[in-house]
Write a protein that holds these residues in place. Sequence first.
Motif, PDB file in Angstrom:
ATOM      1  N   PHE A   1      63.879  48.652  34.002  1.00 29.54           N
ATOM      2  CA  PHE A   1      64.000  47.969  35.285  1.00 29.54           C
ATOM      3  C   PHE A   1      62.635  47.552  35.806  1.00 29.54           C
ATOM      4  O   PHE A   1      62.465  46.469  36.354  1.00 29.54           O
ATOM      5  CB  PHE A   1      64.697  48.882  36.290  1.00 29.54           C
ATOM      6  CG  PHE A   1      64.863  48.249  37.648  1.00 29.54           C
ATOM      7  CD1 PHE A   1      65.868  47.336  37.873  1.00 29.54           C
ATOM      8  CD2 PHE A   1      64.009  48.571  38.681  1.00 29.54           C
ATOM      9  CE1 PHE A   1      66.035  46.751  39.114  1.00 29.54           C
ATOM     10  CE2 PHE A   1      64.159  47.998  39.929  1.00 29.54           C
ATOM     11  CZ  PHE A   1      65.170  47.084  40.148  1.00 29.54           C
TER      12      PHE A   1
ATOM     13  N   LEU B   1      66.187  53.659  31.667  1.00 29.35           N
ATOM     14  CA  LEU B   1      66.719  52.609  32.525  1.00 29.35           C
ATOM     15  C   LEU B   1      65.707  52.197  33.580  1.00 29.35           C
ATOM     16  O   LEU B   1      65.479  51.007  33.820  1.00 29.35           O
ATOM     17  CB  LEU B   1      68.011  53.099  33.179  1.00 29.35           C
ATOM     18  CG  LEU B   1      68.699  52.155  34.166  1.00 29.35           C
ATOM     19  CD1 LEU B   1      69.158  50.901  33.458  1.00 29.35           C
ATOM     20  CD2 LEU B   1      69.867  52.853  34.836  1.00 29.35           C
TER      21      LEU B   1
ATOM     22  N   CYS C   1      68.157  47.065  29.912  1.00 27.09           N
ATOM     23  CA  CYS C   1      68.583  47.778  31.115  1.00 27.09           C
ATOM     24  C   CYS C   1      70.108  47.853  31.172  1.00 27.09           C
ATOM     25  O   CYS C   1      70.677  48.909  31.473  1.00 27.09           O
ATOM     26  CB  CYS C   1      68.036  47.073  32.351  1.00 27.09           C
ATOM     27  SG  CYS C   1      68.420  47.855  33.909  1.00 27.09           S
TER      28      CYS C   1
ATOM     29  N   SER D   1      73.084  43.337  35.376  1.00 31.13           N
ATOM     30  CA  SER D   1      71.741  43.294  34.802  1.00 31.13           C
ATOM     31  C   SER D   1      71.530  42.066  33.930  1.00 31.13           C
ATOM     32  O   SER D   1      70.449  41.462  33.936  1.00 31.13           O
ATOM     33  CB  SER D   1      71.483  44.566  33.988  1.00 31.13           C
ATOM     34  OG  SER D   1      71.546  45.716  34.810  1.00 31.13           O
TER      35      SER D   1
END
Length: 541
Positions: free
Chosen positions: A531, A527, A466, A425
């Motif tokens: 995202f 999350l 994230c 990430s």
Amino acid sequence: MAMTQAVQPVIRPATQPTTPARHVTVRGRASFWLFGAAACVALLVLLPLAFTLRQALGFGAANAAELVFRPIVGELALNTLMIVAAATVTSAIVGAAAAWFVERTHLPGRKIWAVLAAAPLAVPPFITSYAWVSFSESLQDFNGALLVVTTAYYPLIYLPVAAALRGMDPALEETARSLGLGPWTRFFRVVLPQLKPALLGGMLLVALGTLSEFGAFALLRFRTFTTEIYAEYRLSFDGSGASMLASILMLLCLVCLALEFRVRGLSRYDRMDRGARRAPARYHLGWGKWPVLASFAGLTLVTLGMPLGMIVYWLLQHGDAAITPVEVSLPLVLDATLSSVGLGLAGAALTTVLALPLGLLLARHPGRIATLLERIVYLAQGLPGIVIALAIVSLAIQALRPLYQSAALLVVAYAILFLPLALVSVRAALLQVEPRLEDAARSLGLNRWQTLWRVVLPLAGPGLGCAAALVFISVMTELTATLLLAPIGTQTLAMQVWADTAALAFAAAAPYAAILVGFSLISTWLLMSLFGKTAVLGATS
């Protein structure tokens, strides 16, 4: 003469290299510090692995042969290989079929089924095993283990295959249909080869996850290398025999990685021209939609309904409903929750910080050295957590005695275990930050640290969040390293669920399991939200 005077002002600025040279020198110093920091991070990951190999090699040939060639080792190898092969194939069938029906058919309520098919990732495998064991003790051994790991890990195949189906060029299937190929022939000759990278990558994750699984197998009384390594360590406490078994497990993981690379090969699947984005054709199921809907409903019942239903059931029971009553009090639950949250936040913060230098190096100074350091870090993802945790325990006892049984050492172990998750990430977020913005900040007088703090990190914030959320989920549900490295007196939610379930105190484990699943669901939602913001940021950059 006039022509020469007219040309000279145009040529002279192009021959003055002062400003670009200074710019390159500054970047050279920055890359030097990045290389140094990234190399230290890679060495931190490599240290426990190298220590495990050194300890195993120093075990002695005679002692190693006596340990390895015991009948129990053959049984462990057979159990481990059987469960890995069965879970990988079963998860591939379930995950690929679910992705196909969601993405390529007119499945009623397919958006809801798409969410429900990925939701089992929020339920840790040992929570699922707790639910099944508390429902019926007959679901132990191989059959129960296969059921638990399949329901827990098939989303690792469903998600990449679904993404590959969404990104596939519809013209491929249209061309095959115009050539007279039927639906099944088109699938096996056109669609399936395009899904090969996603399918094999997901199968590799399932195989490695099954190899490293400990909590679910321990609760199901299914003996594999991970459960035996833990038992060997608890019996001897010197770590030598456990390190030898851990080396065998490391070898199996490397074999999985080599097999995946060999099967995947060097084929390329990218398109030279993306063209206009078009939605793929969807197939009508007709009367077949009813058995497909029934299959999705059954899958949701097994993967989500059963764990959540059993947790609710045991929450409604009194303490004496457990086969082995264990007292549950609010202070104990609160202490375990605070310990889990504290370790999760500390692990997420440290892991994200450690991923930053290597992420910056890969995004701004890619090359062979950066790729090598990246591959070293990814070794932690391909090796079982019990191997890394055992190496850290032995290393702390022999060389870092003041850190033994400390929370700091446990947080470092979390960072080593989950650094690959954060790096994915972090690197993606930093790649989305336009380098010209950094150049503009430097031209305005900001040094490299001010540019990083005031420009790069705010723009990469959603991606960093994230990464932190992903590590937080993993730390909250981690069991193996916590059991081996947690300071005396420390109890986390995962440890309480494991201990109470092992004692058949199912009602006592229910509050801890409920809180743990609640945190996992909230973190998963966070999350996905981050995202989405990262995707929007990438689209507008």
